[in-house]
Write a protein that holds these residues in place. Sequence first.
Motif, PDB file in Angstrom:
ATOM      1  N   ASP A 117      32.544 -29.435  39.933  1.00 43.82           N
ATOM      2  CA  ASP A 117      31.746 -29.776  41.111  1.00 43.82           C
ATOM      3  C   ASP A 117      32.281 -31.012  41.832  1.00 43.82           C
ATOM      4  O   ASP A 117      31.663 -31.535  42.743  1.00 43.82           O
ATOM      5  CB  ASP A 117      30.275 -29.990  40.741  1.00 43.82           C
ATOM      6  CG  ASP A 117      30.066 -31.080  39.693  1.00 43.82           C
ATOM      7  OD1 ASP A 117      31.016 -31.856  39.422  1.00 43.82           O
ATOM      8  OD2 ASP A 117      28.961 -31.163  39.134  1.00 43.82           O
TER       9      ASP A 117
ATOM     10  N   ARG B 148      31.807 -23.193  43.828  1.00 47.32           N
ATOM     11  CA  ARG B 148      30.425 -23.538  43.437  1.00 47.32           C
ATOM     12  C   ARG B 148      29.643 -22.256  43.148  1.00 47.32           C
ATOM     13  O   ARG B 148      28.555 -22.021  43.672  1.00 47.32           O
ATOM     14  CB  ARG B 148      29.739 -24.402  44.482  1.00 47.32           C
ATOM     15  CG  ARG B 148      30.346 -25.760  44.726  1.00 47.32           C
ATOM     16  CD  ARG B 148      30.518 -26.616  43.465  1.00 47.32           C
ATOM     17  NE  ARG B 148      29.315 -26.784  42.671  1.00 47.32           N
ATOM     18  CZ  ARG B 148      28.482 -27.811  42.813  1.00 47.32           C
ATOM     19  NH1 ARG B 148      28.727 -28.745  43.715  1.00 47.32           N
ATOM     20  NH2 ARG B 148      27.417 -27.916  42.024  1.00 47.32           N
ATOM     21  N   LYS B 149      30.237 -21.418  42.277  1.00 49.07           N
ATOM     22  CA  LYS B 149      29.739 -20.076  42.017  1.00 49.07           C
ATOM     23  C   LYS B 149      28.922 -20.019  40.725  1.00 49.07           C
ATOM     24  O   LYS B 149      29.292 -20.622  39.719  1.00 49.07           O
ATOM     25  CB  LYS B 149      30.928 -19.111  41.922  1.00 49.07           C
ATOM     26  CG  LYS B 149      30.554 -17.665  41.673  1.00 49.07           C
ATOM     27  CD  LYS B 149      31.814 -16.819  41.621  1.00 49.07           C
ATOM     28  CE  LYS B 149      31.489 -15.379  41.239  1.00 49.07           C
ATOM     29  NZ  LYS B 149      32.700 -14.552  41.158  1.00 49.07           N
ATOM     30  N   SER B 150      27.806 -19.288  40.768  1.00 51.88           N
ATOM     31  CA  SER B 150      27.015 -18.982  39.579  1.00 51.88           C
ATOM     32  C   SER B 150      26.571 -17.539  39.665  1.00 51.88           C
ATOM     33  O   SER B 150      25.778 -17.182  40.555  1.00 51.88           O
ATOM     34  CB  SER B 150      25.797 -19.902  39.467  1.00 51.88           C
ATOM     35  OG  SER B 150      24.893 -19.423  38.483  1.00 51.88           O
TER      36      SER B 150
ATOM     37  N   GLN C 194      24.738 -17.615  43.344  1.00 58.74           N
ATOM     38  CA  GLN C 194      25.157 -18.687  44.260  1.00 58.74           C
ATOM     39  C   GLN C 194      26.679 -18.707  44.387  1.00 58.74           C
ATOM     40  O   GLN C 194      27.397 -18.486  43.410  1.00 58.74           O
ATOM     41  CB  GLN C 194      24.666 -20.058  43.769  1.00 58.74           C
ATOM     42  CG  GLN C 194      23.169 -20.261  43.909  1.00 58.74           C
ATOM     43  CD  GLN C 194      22.744 -21.678  43.575  1.00 58.74           C
ATOM     44  OE1 GLN C 194      23.562 -22.580  43.390  1.00 58.74           O
ATOM     45  NE2 GLN C 194      21.434 -21.880  43.504  1.00 58.74           N
ATOM     46  N   GLU C 195      27.141 -18.985  45.600  1.00 59.61           N
ATOM     47  CA  GLU C 195      28.566 -19.174  45.867  1.00 59.61           C
ATOM     48  C   GLU C 195      28.718 -19.698  47.292  1.00 59.61           C
ATOM     49  O   GLU C 195      27.872 -19.454  48.146  1.00 59.61           O
ATOM     50  CB  GLU C 195      29.337 -17.849  45.732  1.00 59.61           C
ATOM     51  CG  GLU C 195      28.915 -16.800  46.761  1.00 59.61           C
ATOM     52  CD  GLU C 195      29.562 -15.452  46.546  1.00 59.61           C
ATOM     53  OE1 GLU C 195      29.866 -15.128  45.376  1.00 59.61           O
ATOM     54  OE2 GLU C 195      29.750 -14.711  47.533  1.00 59.61           O
TER      55      GLU C 195
ATOM     56  N   GLY D  61      23.003 -22.090  47.775  1.00 63.88           N
ATOM     57  CA  GLY D  61      21.938 -22.781  47.064  1.00 63.88           C
ATOM     58  C   GLY D  61      20.845 -23.211  48.013  1.00 63.88           C
ATOM     59  O   GLY D  61      20.441 -22.459  48.904  1.00 63.88           O
TER      60      GLY D  61
ATOM     61  N   PRO E 286      24.307 -26.555  46.010  1.00 58.06           N
ATOM     62  CA  PRO E 286      24.177 -25.609  44.909  1.00 58.06           C
ATOM     63  C   PRO E 286      23.465 -26.222  43.703  1.00 58.06           C
ATOM     64  O   PRO E 286      23.343 -27.440  43.577  1.00 58.06           O
ATOM     65  CB  PRO E 286      25.636 -25.275  44.577  1.00 58.06           C
ATOM     66  CG  PRO E 286      26.409 -26.463  45.028  1.00 58.06           C
ATOM     67  CD  PRO E 286      25.658 -27.052  46.178  1.00 58.06           C
ATOM     68  N   ASP E 287      23.029 -25.340  42.809  1.00 63.08           N
ATOM     69  CA  ASP E 287      22.503 -25.798  41.534  1.00 63.08           C
ATOM     70  C   ASP E 287      23.611 -26.513  40.773  1.00 63.08           C
ATOM     71  O   ASP E 287      24.796 -26.171  40.896  1.00 63.08           O
ATOM     72  CB  ASP E 287      21.999 -24.595  40.731  1.00 63.08           C
ATOM     73  CG  ASP E 287      21.297 -25.012  39.460  1.00 63.08           C
ATOM     74  OD1 ASP E 287      20.080 -25.284  39.522  1.00 63.08           O
ATOM     75  OD2 ASP E 287      21.962 -25.066  38.402  1.00 63.08           O
TER      76      ASP E 287
ATOM     77  N   ALA F  98      26.189 -24.407  39.053  1.00 65.56           N
ATOM     78  CA  ALA F  98      27.066 -23.521  39.840  1.00 65.56           C
ATOM     79  C   ALA F  98      28.431 -24.197  40.000  1.00 65.56           C
ATOM     80  O   ALA F  98      28.640 -24.986  40.921  1.00 65.56           O
ATOM     81  CB  ALA F  98      26.425 -23.226  41.194  1.00 65.56           C
TER      82      ALA F  98
END
Length: 507
Positions: free
Chosen positions: A372, A393-395, A400-401, A421, A467-468, A471
Motif C-alpha cells: 500500500d 490496491r486489490k482485494s 476492491q481494485e 473502496g 481502499p480497505d 486491499a
Amino acid sequence: MWIDSRHQEAIERAALSIRHNMKKVSGDHWRPNYHISTEAFWMNDPNGFSTFKNEYHLFYQHHPYSAEWGPMFWGHVKSEDLVFWEHLPIALAPSEDYDLDGCFSGSTIEKDGFLYALYTGNVWTGNDQDTDLRQTQCLAVSEDGVHFNKSSKNPVISSAPNGDIHPHHFRDPKMWKHGDDYYCVVGSRTKDQQGQALLYRSKDLIDWHFMNVMAKSDGQLGYMWECPDFFHLDGQDVLMISPQGMKPKDYRYHNLHQAGYIQGKLDYETGMFSHGDFRLLDYGFDFYAPQTIQDFQGRRIMVAWMAMWESEMPEQKNNWAGAMTIPRELTIQDNEIISNPILEIEKLRENAVQYKNITVEGEHTFNQISGDSYELEVIIDAQASLTFGVKVRKSEALNQETLLMYNRAESLLELNRDRSGSGPKGSRVVPVKLHDNKLCLRIFIDKSSIEVFINNGEKVMSARIYPDQTAKGISFFSEKEITLIKFQKWDLNKSVSNGSIEGNSSS
C-alpha cells in the motif's frame, strides 16, 4: 526581530488545537507515507514554495480547527532534498483587519537574506462568500524562514486596478525576479466573469505598480483564474493557471475546476503575454493549484494539491483532509510540458523486485507482491491485444481494485476508481499513443492515493483512493497475450516526519 504579539497568539492557539488532535489523525490507515499532509485538520493549495538558506520550504492553505475549509492559515514544512519533510510551526494566521477571515494563497521569495511572503488578505463583508468579500495583497517577512511578522505597510496592494477587472476577486500573488525588478501575477476575473491574470512590478516588494492584464480568457477558460504561476522553461515563458468553471469537453475538464498552462512570450515592457492554447497538467481526478520553484540544481519543480473542491473526503472523519502530490520535474518536449517524479524519490526505495519478459493472458496475479506504499515501473508490449492493464490496491474478498486499462482501438488510458473502496467513484481517460507497440507506466501508490506517469511523463493522472487496509493485491490482465518486458516494484518508506508545532519553536 520585533514580534507581533497578536499574530503570535493566533499561531499558538492554532498549534494547541493541532496538538490535541494529532493522535487520532496519526492512527488513520489512509495517512500518506511519502506525501505531505497536515498533522491534523484541513489542507489545500500549496503556497510559498521556495528555497531559503539551503533548504526547501513549502507552505500551504491550512485550517487548524477542523477538517473542513475555514479561515485560512499558512501551514509549513521544510526539506533539504524535496523528499524528507519536517513539519514546522504555522507561519501565518489571520490576525489583522485586512486578513481577518483568512491568509489566502500566495508566494515567498528571498531578498537580502530575508524570506518575504506575499499573500492575499481576505475579509468577508457579508453572508455571500462569492460577492461579499474584500481581497488585498499583504506582505510578511522572516529572518529565519520560520517566524513571520506582517508588514506595517499592509496591505501593499490595497485594491484591484480600475478597468474591466472584478473589484473583489483578486488573489493568489506569485512573485519572481527578472533583471533588477520583482514581478507578481495575481489571479482575477473580468466584471462579466471571465478569468484573467494581472501583472505587477516592484523595486522593493513593498511598492507595487500595476502593469497590465497579462492574459485573459477567450470565453472558454472559466470565470476565474486562481493560483497563477509564471516561469521561464527551456526557451518558453509559461503561465500556469487554475481556471474555475470550465465546461467539460471530450475527455477533458471533467473535474469541478482545472489546472493547466499556456505558454508563449511575456513582453516585460508592456506586461502583455502572447501565448498558445490551454493544456492540462494532469488528467486524473485530484490535482489543483500547482506551484513551482527553480531548485538548487536549476530544475523547475512542481507540487500541487492532490484533492478537488467539493469532492468527498473520507479522511475527514478522522480529523484531517488533503495531501500534496510528489514533487515533479518539468521539462518541455515537442512544445509540451513533460512531468516526471524528481530523481530523489528513489531514496525511499527498498525491497526491490524485478521480473522480465512475463507473458500475461487473461489475468495474472503476483501473489508474492503486494502493498500500500510502493512504486511500480512496467513496460508492456501490447502485441495483438486491444485491451490490457493493471489492477492495484486489490482485494478479491472485498471486491476492491483501482483499475488502469488501455484501449488500443481508441488509444485511451482509463483510470477507474469505481471499486476503489470508500470515497468518490468514476473514471478519467487520456489519449495515449503506444511507442513501438509498448506502454510505459510508472505508478506511485500511497495509503490513499495513486499517481500514474505515462510514457516517461507525456501524461500524468492523479487520484485519491480509499481502499480497505487489507486491499494490497496487484495483478495484470489482457484479453490477448501481452508481454511484461520489464516489471519492477519497490516499497517506499515514510518521508514526512512530525517536527515541532509549538507556536514559539524554532527550526
